[in-house]
Write a protein that holds these residues in place. Structure first.
Motif, PDB file in Angstrom:
ATOM      1  N   ALA A  78       0.824  -1.260   0.018  1.00 25.39           N
ATOM      2  CA  ALA A  78      -0.049   0.278  -0.028  1.00 25.39           C
ATOM      3  C   ALA A  78       0.893   1.436   0.171  1.00 25.39           C
ATOM      4  N   ALA A  79       2.036   1.133   0.830  1.00 27.34           N
ATOM      5  CA  ALA A  79       3.011   2.314   0.637  1.00 27.34           C
ATOM      6  C   ALA A  79       3.276   2.773  -0.841  1.00 27.34           C
ATOM      7  N   TRP A  80       3.517   1.835  -1.563  1.00 28.64           N
ATOM      8  CA  TRP A  80       3.780   1.982  -3.147  1.00 28.64           C
ATOM      9  C   TRP A  80       2.833   2.369  -3.834  1.00 28.64           C
ATOM     10  N   GLU A  81       1.739   1.797  -3.442  1.00 29.25           N
ATOM     11  CA  GLU A  81       0.468   2.476  -4.070  1.00 29.25           C
ATOM     12  C   GLU A  81       0.187   3.950  -3.942  1.00 29.25           C
ATOM     13  N   VAL A  82       0.390   4.394  -2.724  1.00 29.58           N
ATOM     14  CA  VAL A  82       0.120   5.715  -2.415  1.00 29.58           C
ATOM     15  C   VAL A  82       1.188   6.755  -2.943  1.00 29.58           C
ATOM     16  N   LEU A  83       2.247   5.953  -3.335  1.00 27.19           N
ATOM     17  CA  LEU A  83       3.498   6.876  -3.871  1.00 27.19           C
ATOM     18  C   LEU A  83       3.356   6.878  -5.512  1.00 27.19           C
ATOM     19  N   GLY A  84       2.381   6.072  -6.081  1.00 27.86           N
ATOM     20  CA  GLY A  84       1.990   6.068  -7.371  1.00 27.86           C
ATOM     21  C   GLY A  84       2.847   5.178  -7.963  1.00 27.86           C
ATOM     22  N   PHE A  85       3.131   4.156  -7.396  1.00 31.66           N
ATOM     23  CA  PHE A  85       3.936   2.950  -8.118  1.00 31.66           C
ATOM     24  C   PHE A  85       3.239   1.882  -8.325  1.00 31.66           C
ATOM     25  N   ARG A  86       3.489   0.834  -9.361  1.00 34.12           N
ATOM     26  CA  ARG A  86       2.590  -0.124  -9.412  1.00 34.12           C
ATOM     27  C   ARG A  86       3.427  -1.425  -8.892  1.00 34.12           C
ATOM     28  N   ARG A  87       4.847  -1.468  -8.962  1.00 28.31           N
ATOM     29  CA  ARG A  87       5.365  -2.458  -8.255  1.00 28.31           C
ATOM     30  C   ARG A  87       6.875  -2.323  -7.956  1.00 28.31           C
ATOM     31  N   PHE A  88       7.640  -2.917  -7.307  1.00 25.05           N
ATOM     32  CA  PHE A  88       8.952  -2.526  -6.841  1.00 25.05           C
ATOM     33  C   PHE A  88       9.965  -3.660  -6.584  1.00 25.05           C
ATOM     34  N   PHE A  89      11.202  -3.236  -6.478  1.00 31.07           N
ATOM     35  CA  PHE A  89      12.331  -4.402  -6.256  1.00 31.07           C
ATOM     36  C   PHE A  89      13.015  -3.961  -5.196  1.00 31.07           C
ATOM     37  N   PRO A  90      13.121  -4.718  -4.164  1.00 29.87           N
ATOM     38  CA  PRO A  90      14.398  -4.145  -2.972  1.00 29.87           C
ATOM     39  C   PRO A  90      15.592  -4.551  -3.128  1.00 29.87           C
ATOM     40  N   HIS A  91      16.565  -3.769  -3.051  1.00 32.94           N
ATOM     41  CA  HIS A  91      18.198  -3.950  -2.991  1.00 32.94           C
ATOM     42  C   HIS A  91      18.504  -4.284  -4.279  1.00 32.94           C
ATOM     43  N   PRO A  92      18.159  -3.736  -5.548  1.00 35.27           N
ATOM     44  CA  PRO A  92      18.734  -4.373  -6.726  1.00 35.27           C
ATOM     45  C   PRO A  92      20.009  -3.820  -6.668  1.00 35.27           C
ATOM     46  N   ALA A  93      21.107  -4.583  -7.420  1.00 34.80           N
ATOM     47  CA  ALA A  93      22.558  -4.277  -7.412  1.00 34.80           C
ATOM     48  C   ALA A  93      22.584  -3.622  -8.989  1.00 34.80           C
ATOM     49  N   LEU A  94      23.576  -2.596  -8.870  1.00 35.59           N
ATOM     50  CA  LEU A  94      24.081  -1.722 -10.244  1.00 35.59           C
ATOM     51  C   LEU A  94      25.311  -2.463 -10.438  1.00 35.59           C
ATOM     52  N   ASN A  95      25.469  -3.526 -11.363  1.00 35.16           N
ATOM     53  CA  ASN A  95      26.724  -4.116 -11.459  1.00 35.16           C
ATOM     54  C   ASN A  95      27.549  -3.560 -12.592  1.00 35.16           C
ATOM     55  N   LEU A  96      29.023  -2.907 -12.492  1.00 34.59           N
ATOM     56  CA  LEU A  96      29.724  -2.715 -13.494  1.00 34.59           C
ATOM     57  C   LEU A  96      31.224  -3.548 -13.557  1.00 34.59           C
ATOM     58  N   PRO A  97      31.659  -4.074 -14.366  1.00 33.95           N
ATOM     59  CA  PRO A  97      33.083  -4.928 -14.179  1.00 33.95           C
ATOM     60  C   PRO A  97      34.071  -4.185 -13.642  1.00 33.95           C
ATOM     61  N   VAL A 125      25.693  -1.497 -19.901  1.00 31.14           N
ATOM     62  CA  VAL A 125      25.902  -2.671 -19.199  1.00 31.14           C
ATOM     63  C   VAL A 125      24.945  -3.025 -17.895  1.00 31.14           C
ATOM     64  N   VAL A 126      24.689  -1.971 -17.174  1.00 30.06           N
ATOM     65  CA  VAL A 126      23.665  -1.984 -16.048  1.00 30.06           C
ATOM     66  C   VAL A 126      22.200  -2.119 -16.630  1.00 30.06           C
ATOM     67  N   ILE A 127      21.811  -1.409 -17.515  1.00 30.14           N
ATOM     68  CA  ILE A 127      20.588  -1.745 -18.456  1.00 30.14           C
ATOM     69  C   ILE A 127      20.426  -3.231 -18.641  1.00 30.14           C
ATOM     70  N   SER A 128      21.331  -3.767 -19.130  1.00 35.59           N
ATOM     71  CA  SER A 128      21.241  -5.232 -19.681  1.00 35.59           C
ATOM     72  C   SER A 128      21.191  -6.174 -18.648  1.00 35.59           C
ATOM     73  N   ASP A 129      21.825  -5.950 -17.740  1.00 34.83           N
ATOM     74  CA  ASP A 129      22.165  -6.664 -16.420  1.00 34.83           C
ATOM     75  C   ASP A 129      20.817  -6.735 -15.761  1.00 34.83           C
ATOM     76  N   LEU A 130      20.106  -5.444 -15.479  1.00 31.43           N
ATOM     77  CA  LEU A 130      18.992  -5.454 -14.572  1.00 31.43           C
ATOM     78  C   LEU A 130      17.795  -6.188 -15.523  1.00 31.43           C
ATOM     79  N   LEU A 131      17.659  -6.114 -16.711  1.00 30.85           N
ATOM     80  CA  LEU A 131      16.768  -6.779 -17.817  1.00 30.85           C
ATOM     81  C   LEU A 131      16.983  -8.294 -17.609  1.00 30.85           C
ATOM     82  N   ASN A 132      18.305  -8.766 -17.526  1.00 34.22           N
ATOM     83  CA  ASN A 132      18.585 -10.192 -17.517  1.00 34.22           C
ATOM     84  C   ASN A 132      18.142 -10.750 -16.238  1.00 34.22           C
ATOM     85  N   SER A 133      18.537 -10.126 -15.177  1.00 37.51           N
ATOM     86  CA  SER A 133      18.760 -10.651 -13.899  1.00 37.51           C
ATOM     87  C   SER A 133      17.404 -10.356 -13.178  1.00 37.51           C
ATOM     88  N   ARG A 134      16.496  -9.235 -13.478  1.00 41.25           N
ATOM     89  CA  ARG A 134      15.294  -8.840 -12.672  1.00 41.25           C
ATOM     90  C   ARG A 134      14.145  -8.767 -13.509  1.00 41.25           C
TER      91      ARG A 134
END
Length: 452
Positions: free
Chosen positions: A70-89, A151-160
């Protein structure tokens, strides 16, 4: 929606009208609203306690946001992911608190800090952010920059499965609203690119409360709140037994709970126009019938009245009376373990009883439930607790009941002036539902725990 008569209850309430469950859309809607009401109440209560707890750490707020969509709904979001990692080699991963998706499919960074975070300094001169707040802003800009790397954009798509957009906006949730100049905060943030928005924890709490009022049809007008602990033994006859009966007239302004079988109770509402609603509730789905906490609440809004029944803190029955054709007088009479005429007595015991006519906040309801649970299930399992046992046709009624106690001043206190119909006081162990008679004298009066 079709309505059909329920002959089994006709002798008790006249021709009871209830939704035809072959098309059970009404009950499904009520169940969905009850579930939403419970989740919002839990979210508001927990956050209220957290933001006033000086020892609460960021991880506890992280956990709260993860548990309460409900916290995300009142902020105007439809889904969320906790602790995503932004990985660069070759670089240290950046771990965000959250990535959240907007309705348009774009993603934003959400960072949580503590409620005691100091936001603005020198408010009367050249206003700037405190150093910690400045570092949080810089952190969000770094996160946004890395989110834009291919690289991060591709990793987030593949992993999450996140189709990340470049240069995402950020939200920082930190601090409290009291004394904070929101216009100056806006002025300091408005030139930043990508966009950064600041909310306080009070903003989140206020949004949840507003969301609750809209979604649950709750209101601040005084209502009725009745809480009591009971236990039911095995049912020994086919006759219906009234657990409680609220109201002074048979055919209008009446709320009842009737035990129809060993495992089924019926929640009945009769509005001011004589229209009757009933809903069967299977106890084994919600509680152990040997010991559970009942709660009844009425709420009146501008357009309708709501009657809500709960067991062990969960809503199990609710009904909306459209057009506000439902009235309970200030001194609404009620009976316990019998109907309003003293008939159809129930075999049961009762523990703590709270009866009050006032607006009760979400947090107050939560604390009331805790009080009732402690009475029902003491932390010390060996502790014997006093109960009132109703058996052999014995029951009680509120003082001044128009049928059973006419001419007496109305009160929340429960009485039984007929000594032959007074219940017994017993000692009872909640873990096993065993009881022993603690005194020969029967109970003639119980003082309400809540005064008007």
């Amino acid at each position: 929606m079709q309505w059909v008569a329920a002959p089994a209850l006709e002798s008790l309430h006249g021709a009871v009208l209830r939704p035809h469950w072959k098309n059970n859309s009404y009950i499904k809607i009520m169940e969905t609203m009850a579930s939403l009401r419970e989740s919002l109440e839990a979210a508001i209560t927990e956050l209220t306690i957290l933001i006033n707890n000086e020892d609460a750490g960021e991880q506890e707020f992280q956990s709260w946001f993860e548990r309460h969509p409900a916290a995300w709904e009142v902020l105007g979001f439809r889904r969320f992911f906790p602790h995503p990692a932004l990985n660069l080699p070759g670089q240290t991963p950046m771990i965000l608190d959250f990535l959240a998706e907007r309705p348009d499919g774009l993603w934003e960074i959400v960072e949580l800090k503590r409620p005691d975070t100091a936001v603005l300094k020198n408010p009367e001169r050249r206003t700037t952010f405190y150093s910690d707040m400045t570092s949080y802003i810089s952190q969000c800009r770094e996160y946004s920059l890395r989110c834009s790397d291919s690289v991060v954009i591709s990793d987030l798509l593949n992993s999450r499965g996140i189709r990340m957009n470049g240069w995402p906006h950020s939200i920082i949730i930190a601090g409290r609203s009291s004394g904070l100049d929101r216009v100056k905060v806006h002025e300091l943030l408005r030139h930043l690119t990508p966009k950064i928005t600041h909310y306080t924890y009070d903003d989140i709490l206020d949004a949840l409360n507003q969301h609750y009022a809209i979604k649950s049809e709750d209101a601040a007008e005084p209502g009725l709140n009745l809480f009591f602990n009971i236990g039911l033994g095995a049912k020994t006859s086919d006759a219906e037994e009234f657990i409680f009966d609220l109201g002074g007239a048979k055919n209008k302004g009446r709320i009842s709970v009737v035990r129809r079988s060993d495992d089924v109770i019926t929640f009945i509402v009769v509005d001011d126009d004589g229209l009757r609603f009933s809903q069967d509730i299977k106890l084994s789905r919600h509680c152990d019938k040997d010991a559970f906490a009942f709660g009844l609440r009425t709420v009146k809004t501008a357009d309708s009245s709501w009657i809500l029944l709960e067991i062990n803190g969960s809503y199990v029955g609710q009904h909306e009376v459209a057009g506000n054709s439902f009235t309970l007088e200030y001194d609404t009479p009620f009976t316990l373990a019998a109907d309003m005429n003293g008939a159809h007595a129930a075999e049961m015991f009762a523990g703590a009883l709270l009866y009050v006519r006032k607006s009760v906040s979400i947090v107050e309801r939560s604390f009331t439930r805790e009080y009732m649970f402690e009475d029902l299930w003491p932390r010390d399992d060996s502790k014997r607790t006093t109960r009132v046992r109703f058996h052999s046709g014995r029951f009680m009624y509120s003082m001044g009941h128009p049928i059973l106690d006419p001419g007496q001043p109305p009160s929340n206190d429960m009485v039984q002036r007929n000594s032959d119909l007074r219940p017994s006081l017993v000692n009872w162990v909640s873990s096993s539902a065993e009881y022993t008679e603690s005194e020969e004298a029967r109970i003639g009066r119980i003082n309400s725990s809540v005064r008007r």
